[in-house]
Design a protein around this motif. Structure first.
Motif, PDB file in Angstrom:
ATOM      1  N   LEU A  31       0.832  -1.209   0.000  1.00 28.29           N
ATOM      2  CA  LEU A  31       0.000   0.000   0.000  1.00 28.29           C
ATOM      3  C   LEU A  31       0.862   1.252   0.000  1.00 28.29           C
ATOM      4  N   ALA A  32       1.974   1.220   0.717  1.00 29.39           N
ATOM      5  CA  ALA A  32       2.858   2.389   0.751  1.00 29.39           C
ATOM      6  C   ALA A  32       3.454   2.664  -0.629  1.00 29.39           C
ATOM      7  N   ARG A  33       3.817   1.606  -1.352  1.00 31.44           N
ATOM      8  CA  ARG A  33       4.353   1.803  -2.706  1.00 31.44           C
ATOM      9  C   ARG A  33       3.277   2.370  -3.632  1.00 31.44           C
ATOM     10  N   TRP A  34       2.061   1.835  -3.543  1.00 28.07           N
ATOM     11  CA  TRP A  34       0.977   2.361  -4.371  1.00 28.07           C
ATOM     12  C   TRP A  34       0.645   3.800  -3.981  1.00 28.07           C
ATOM     13  N   HIS A  35       0.647   4.068  -2.692  1.00 25.85           N
ATOM     14  CA  HIS A  35       0.390   5.415  -2.195  1.00 25.85           C
ATOM     15  C   HIS A  35       1.385   6.403  -2.803  1.00 25.85           C
ATOM     16  N   ARG A  36       2.627   6.005  -2.875  1.00 23.56           N
ATOM     17  CA  ARG A  36       3.672   6.864  -3.437  1.00 23.56           C
ATOM     18  C   ARG A  36       3.431   7.116  -4.936  1.00 23.56           C
ATOM     19  N   VAL A  37       3.165   6.041  -5.682  1.00 20.02           N
ATOM     20  CA  VAL A  37       2.948   6.182  -7.129  1.00 20.02           C
ATOM     21  C   VAL A  37       1.700   7.012  -7.410  1.00 20.02           C
ATOM     22  N   VAL A  38       0.593   6.689  -6.737  1.00 22.57           N
ATOM     23  CA  VAL A  38      -0.653   7.432  -6.938  1.00 22.57           C
ATOM     24  C   VAL A  38      -0.467   8.888  -6.557  1.00 22.57           C
ATOM     25  N   GLY A  39       0.304   9.146  -5.501  1.00 21.26           N
ATOM     26  CA  GLY A  39       0.537  10.518  -5.078  1.00 21.26           C
ATOM     27  C   GLY A  39       1.260  11.344  -6.133  1.00 21.26           C
ATOM     28  N   PHE A  40       2.306  10.778  -6.736  1.00 20.94           N
ATOM     29  CA  PHE A  40       3.039  11.508  -7.766  1.00 20.94           C
ATOM     30  C   PHE A  40       2.165  11.744  -9.005  1.00 20.94           C
ATOM     31  N   VAL A  41       1.395  10.728  -9.407  1.00 23.03           N
ATOM     32  CA  VAL A  41       0.512  10.897 -10.568  1.00 23.03           C
ATOM     33  C   VAL A  41      -0.546  11.955 -10.284  1.00 23.03           C
ATOM     34  N   SER A  42      -1.130  11.903  -9.096  1.00 20.85           N
ATOM     35  CA  SER A  42      -2.150  12.880  -8.724  1.00 20.85           C
ATOM     36  C   SER A  42      -1.586  14.297  -8.741  1.00 20.85           C
ATOM     37  N   PHE A  43      -0.380  14.469  -8.211  1.00 22.83           N
ATOM     38  CA  PHE A  43       0.211  15.808  -8.167  1.00 22.83           C
ATOM     39  C   PHE A  43       0.539  16.307  -9.570  1.00 22.83           C
ATOM     40  N   ASP A  44       1.036  15.424 -10.437  1.00 18.88           N
ATOM     41  CA  ASP A  44       1.319  15.824 -11.820  1.00 18.88           C
ATOM     42  C   ASP A  44       0.033  16.285 -12.526  1.00 18.88           C
ATOM     43  N   LEU A  45      -1.055  15.554 -12.299  1.00 16.44           N
ATOM     44  CA  LEU A  45      -2.332  15.952 -12.898  1.00 16.44           C
ATOM     45  C   LEU A  45      -2.843  17.258 -12.299  1.00 16.44           C
ATOM     46  N   LEU A  46      -2.577  17.466 -11.009  1.00 17.00           N
ATOM     47  CA  LEU A  46      -2.967  18.727 -10.382  1.00 17.00           C
ATOM     48  C   LEU A  46      -2.232  19.904 -11.015  1.00 17.00           C
ATOM     49  N   LEU A  47      -0.930  19.734 -11.258  1.00 18.66           N
ATOM     50  CA  LEU A  47      -0.168  20.793 -11.935  1.00 18.66           C
ATOM     51  C   LEU A  47      -0.710  21.028 -13.336  1.00 18.66           C
ATOM     52  N   ALA A  48      -1.026  19.933 -14.052  1.00 25.05           N
ATOM     53  CA  ALA A  48      -1.591  20.081 -15.397  1.00 25.05           C
ATOM     54  C   ALA A  48      -2.926  20.819 -15.331  1.00 25.05           C
ATOM     55  N   HIS A  49      -3.748  20.507 -14.331  1.00 23.07           N
ATOM     56  CA  HIS A  49      -5.028  21.196 -14.147  1.00 23.07           C
ATOM     57  C   HIS A  49      -4.830  22.700 -13.981  1.00 23.07           C
ATOM     58  N   ILE A  50      -3.890  23.081 -13.129  1.00 20.31           N
ATOM     59  CA  ILE A  50      -3.644  24.504 -12.873  1.00 20.31           C
ATOM     60  C   ILE A  50      -3.197  25.211 -14.144  1.00 20.31           C
ATOM     61  N   VAL A  51      -2.258  24.605 -14.865  1.00 22.97           N
ATOM     62  CA  VAL A  51      -1.725  25.236 -16.074  1.00 22.97           C
ATOM     63  C   VAL A  51      -2.789  25.310 -17.172  1.00 22.97           C
TER      64      VAL A  51
END
Length: 463
Positions: free
Chosen positions: A95-115
């Motif tokens: 779960l910690a590994r998935w949490h890390r991967v999902v977190g990075f993907v989510s943040f990248d999409l958040l940056l894309a959303h803002i831009v």
């Protein structure tokens, strides 16, 4: 089956248990289905029609990336909410590994959303990107809070990079990581006040409120409520601290109704000892003995400030518990024969399993790696299991023979050595516990020796 029957050589053959239960498929499908719902709500809200024209298209895609980022962020929170049937299915390390991967993907999409939203709105209004960004922050309800939330999430992401984690103490990293909850909370007003996709229909409103409520409820119930309830119910206190080997101590704890604590051999808790400053820091230690009705035992090697303080605990010290956690249990067993491979203090969960697992004499082997004979923890207890249960033990002593090897000097090939130590290793379940890099070496040797991947069981405690 009773201990007498086991000692007589009659082993209860384990029922074959799928290490990957049907719960895993249900949970993974639920996560994927939530993303499909988000996309469907975007389509229903005119997302596809909004793709006409480049400015409107940027805005529409920006809406979609924001929605998916929000959903992934909630999934990320849920992964580490300690929901028992999720944690019990995957284990905290997975779960910690998935949490890390999902977190990075989510943040990248958040940056894309803002831009994308900023550029799309700027093109539609015919103004500069910087001017549009200022307008969004100062005039749109909740956007300023969302910017603060994004900043909190950015701090969490940056401190989660491997280079940053190497420079931070675990306690500091964990404290900074809690700002993710702040980031989620600060983003919510913006989504509800200005997010048309959240309020465009009853279905959208119902979905998002349900998703947020479920995640918040899971955190409150399983990260806070359940540990508090178990702590109050069982009232654990330190009974004694016993030295086991140089720098290694066992902590015995008494409590109430421990037979009702849903713990299995091989599992661990997060322990907090009310002994003074630093009590709030949780320490993940496995049980080192089969739980008794009135007693639990953990065994700790002094390696840092936290573990050194554990060895100095006084009788009567109150203990807060969170757990039990972990999948390194008998439930993962799939074969009649087992081999346990331990290094140093990694013997703790495996010693508990060796006491509780059903096996006939000769069906269980322990390979115990240590630098010297005086570093062997539980040697007398293991010898008793050898005499009573027919456990076969091989002590592998001495400094590591070469880089990347899990063995001491004298062994030229790791896989060949494993086949020599346990000739039929390919037909065994293999349980491994020790330092992370060492376990990787063991797993590599076991796979080369013919052990199927699904027969190798371990948990990682690295953060």
């Amino acid at each position: 089956m009773t201990g007498k029957a086991q000692a007589a050589g009659v082993a209860a053959r384990p029922v074959r248990t799928a290490a990957w239960s049907w719960w895993a498929d249900v949970i993974a499908s639920a996560g994927a289905f939530s993303l499909l719902i988000v996309v469907a709500l975007w389509v229903r809200g005119g997302g596809v029609q909004g793709l006409r024209g480049w400015a409107a298209g940027l805005t529409s895609v920006g809406r979609l990336t924001g929605l998916v980022a929000a959903d992934l962020l909630l999934i990320q929170v849920l992964l580490m909410a300690r929901v028992p049937w999720i944690e019990g299915t995957y284990g905290q390390d997975t779960l910690a590994r998935w949490h890390r991967v999902v977190g990075f993907v989510s943040f990248d999409l958040l940056l894309a959303h803002i831009v994308l939203i900023t550029v799309g709105y700027a093109a539609t209004d015919g103004v500069s990107v910087t001017g549009e960004a200022w307008s969004l922050v100062t005039t749109y309800p909740g956007v300023l809070l969302a910017v603060a939330g994004a900043a909190a999430l950015a701090m969490v992401v940056l401190t989660s990079l491997r280079a940053a984690r190497r420079r931070l103490r675990y306690e500091a990293w964990h404290l900074l990581h809690l700002y993710a909850y702040l980031g989620v909370g600060l983003a919510l007003p913006h989504q509800l006040w200005t997010g048309a996709d959240f309020t465009s229909s009853r279905a959208a409103t119902l979905y998002w409120w349900t998703a947020y409520a479920a995640c918040a409820g899971a955190v409150v119930a399983f990260r806070l409520g359940l540990p508090a309830w178990r702590t109050l119910r069982h009232r654990l206190t330190v009974a004694s601290v016993v030295p086991e080997a140089p720098g290694v101590h066992s902590i015995y704890m008494r409590g109430r109704h421990l037979d009702r604590l849903p713990v299995r051999a091989g599992q661990f808790f997060q322990w907090r000892f009310l002994s003074g400053p630093g009590w709030s820091r949780g320490h993940p230690y496995s049980l080192s003995a089969v739980p008794r009705e009135d007693m639990l035992r953990i065994t700790v090697r002094s390696r840092g400030e936290g573990s050194e303080k554990v060895s100095e605990l006084r009788q009567g010290t109150r203990v807060l518990i969170e757990g039990p956690y972990g999948r390194l249990t008998a439930a993962r067993r799939t074969a009649p024969r087992v081999t346990m491979i331990a290094s140093g203090i990694g013997i703790t969960p495996l010693r508990t399993l060796l006491e509780s697992l059903p096996y006939a004499p000769g069906e269980a082997t322990l390979l115990f790696r240590a630098r010297s004979a005086e570093d062997l923890v539980f040697r007398q207890e293991l010898e008793r299991l050898t005499a009573v249960r027919g456990l076969r033990v091989e002590y592998l002593l001495g400094p590591r023979g070469r880089a990347g090897s899990w063995l001491p000097a004298g062994f030229a090939d790791d896989a060949k050595a494993l086949r020599e130590l346990v000739p039929d290793i390919a037909q065994h379940d293999v349980f491994v516990c020790g330092p992370d890099e060492w376990m990787q070496s063991v797993v590599r040797a076991a796979r080369q020796a013919g052990v199927p991947a699904e027969h190798i069981h371990l948990e990682r405690f690295t953060w």
